[in-house]
Design a protein around this motif. Structure first.
Motif, PDB file in Angstrom:
ATOM      1  N   ILE A 119       0.859  -1.181   0.000  1.00 26.11           N
ATOM      2  CA  ILE A 119       0.000   0.000   0.000  1.00 26.11           C
ATOM      3  C   ILE A 119       0.895   1.231   0.000  1.00 26.11           C
ATOM      4  O   ILE A 119       1.854   1.309   0.773  1.00 26.11           O
ATOM      5  N   THR A 120       0.607   2.180  -0.876  1.00 24.54           N
ATOM      6  CA  THR A 120       1.379   3.416  -0.866  1.00 24.54           C
ATOM      7  C   THR A 120       1.028   4.234   0.376  1.00 24.54           C
ATOM      8  O   THR A 120      -0.099   4.190   0.871  1.00 24.54           O
ATOM      9  N   ILE A 130       5.964   3.276   0.720  1.00 25.23           N
ATOM     10  CA  ILE A 130       4.974   2.207   0.760  1.00 25.23           C
ATOM     11  C   ILE A 130       5.103   1.397   2.046  1.00 25.23           C
ATOM     12  O   ILE A 130       6.113   1.462   2.744  1.00 25.23           O
ATOM     13  N   MET A 131       4.073   0.625   2.330  1.00 25.61           N
ATOM     14  CA  MET A 131       4.111  -0.396   3.367  1.00 25.61           C
ATOM     15  C   MET A 131       3.844  -1.713   2.654  1.00 25.61           C
ATOM     16  O   MET A 131       2.816  -1.860   1.981  1.00 25.61           O
ATOM     17  N   ALA A 162      15.307   2.927  -1.766  1.00 25.06           N
ATOM     18  CA  ALA A 162      16.205   3.898  -1.139  1.00 25.06           C
ATOM     19  C   ALA A 162      16.433   3.588   0.340  1.00 25.06           C
ATOM     20  O   ALA A 162      17.520   3.822   0.867  1.00 25.06           O
ATOM     21  N   TRP A 163      15.399   3.083   1.007  1.00 25.27           N
ATOM     22  CA  TRP A 163      15.532   2.706   2.413  1.00 25.27           C
ATOM     23  C   TRP A 163      14.417   1.739   2.791  1.00 25.27           C
ATOM     24  O   TRP A 163      13.413   1.634   2.099  1.00 25.27           O
ATOM     25  N   MET A 164      14.620   1.029   3.880  1.00 31.13           N
ATOM     26  CA  MET A 164      13.573   0.166   4.426  1.00 31.13           C
ATOM     27  C   MET A 164      13.598   0.270   5.942  1.00 31.13           C
ATOM     28  O   MET A 164      14.650   0.457   6.555  1.00 31.13           O
ATOM     29  N   GLY A 165      12.416   0.188   6.546  1.00 28.31           N
ATOM     30  CA  GLY A 165      12.308   0.276   7.991  1.00 28.31           C
ATOM     31  C   GLY A 165      12.033  -1.080   8.623  1.00 28.31           C
ATOM     32  O   GLY A 165      12.001  -2.109   7.947  1.00 28.31           O
ATOM     33  N   PRO A 175       7.945  -0.775   6.090  1.00 22.33           N
ATOM     34  CA  PRO A 175       7.934   0.485   5.338  1.00 22.33           C
ATOM     35  C   PRO A 175       9.144   0.551   4.407  1.00 22.33           C
ATOM     36  O   PRO A 175      10.257   0.181   4.792  1.00 22.33           O
ATOM     37  N   TYR A 176       8.912   1.012   3.183  1.00 23.38           N
ATOM     38  CA  TYR A 176       9.984   1.171   2.203  1.00 23.38           C
ATOM     39  C   TYR A 176       9.885   2.553   1.563  1.00 23.38           C
ATOM     40  O   TYR A 176       8.786   3.081   1.364  1.00 23.38           O
TER      41      TYR A 176
END
Length: 204
Positions: A119-120, A130-131, A162-165, A175-176
């Motif tokens: 999901i954005t 996004i998630m 670019a990143w991920m949580g 989260p990305y």
């Protein structure tokens, strides 16, 4: 009430040190003491002393500043965060590209053929937050398919992670942040048109 771009009732996008995204609302502002009180229905964990990145959508763009959590309380609606703001609003800096909150389904395909559903959370002319499911890594090259209603449907748009949580344990998703790559000018213009359309509905 409030000053400048900070107003009671204003919607905010908050990023924690773990790159988790929290959507919140301004409940009160003490300009003299640089205190900001935010409410959020998020279940993301936030700690006292943590530095949060606050993003505020405005008609002129997205403005960012860092704030420190000095107190936390919970009620039936969720979190209440008391934050210490920068003393001068001139420290608020405009983003290179306007990013607006937007929820829709998205498909992310990796070079190895793995398809991740998600999901954005927000979108801009340079990228999308996004998630999504587990399976993506920083610097992965991917393609995206999603819709920006009523402006455009996007298929096979190239992007880089670019990143991920960290995983949200309540929903089992991650989260990305994805950066668009080699984007056609017509697609970029369609995204810009969509962002501007959404900003027109933002209560400033």
């Amino acid at each position: 009430m409030g000053t400048g771009i900070l107003k009671i009732g204003k919607a905010l996008i908050i990023k924690s040190t773990d790159n988790n995204i929290i959507h919140g609302r301004v409940e009160n502002i003490d300009v003299k003491n640089a205190i900001l009180i935010i409410s959020s229905s998020s279940t993301v964990r936030v700690a006292k002393g943590e530095k949060l990145s606050i993003a505020i959508p405005t008609i002129e763009g997205m403005f960012d500043f860092d704030a420190e959590v000095i107190d936390i309380s919970k009620d039936s609606r969720g979190l209440n965060l008391i934050l210490k703001m920068p003393l001068k609003l001139i420290r608020i800096q405009r983003r290179r590209a306007t990013r607006i909150p937007y929820l829709t389904r998205i498909m992310v395909s990796t070079e190895k053929g793995v398809v991740i559903k998600g999901i954005t959370l927000d979108v801009s002319t340079v990228g999308v937050g996004i998630m999504g499911e587990k399976g993506l890594l920083k610097d992965d090259k991917v393609t995206l398919s999603f819709s920006l209603k009523p402006i455009v449907g996007i298929d096979n748009l190239s992007a880089t992670i670019a990143w991920m949580g960290k995983e949200d344990p309540h929903i089992g998703k991650y989260p990305y942040g994805l950066k668009f790559e080699d984007m056609d000018k017509s697609i970029e213009e369609s995204i810009r048109k969509f962002v501007n359309l959404k900003l027109e509905s933002v209560d400033l």
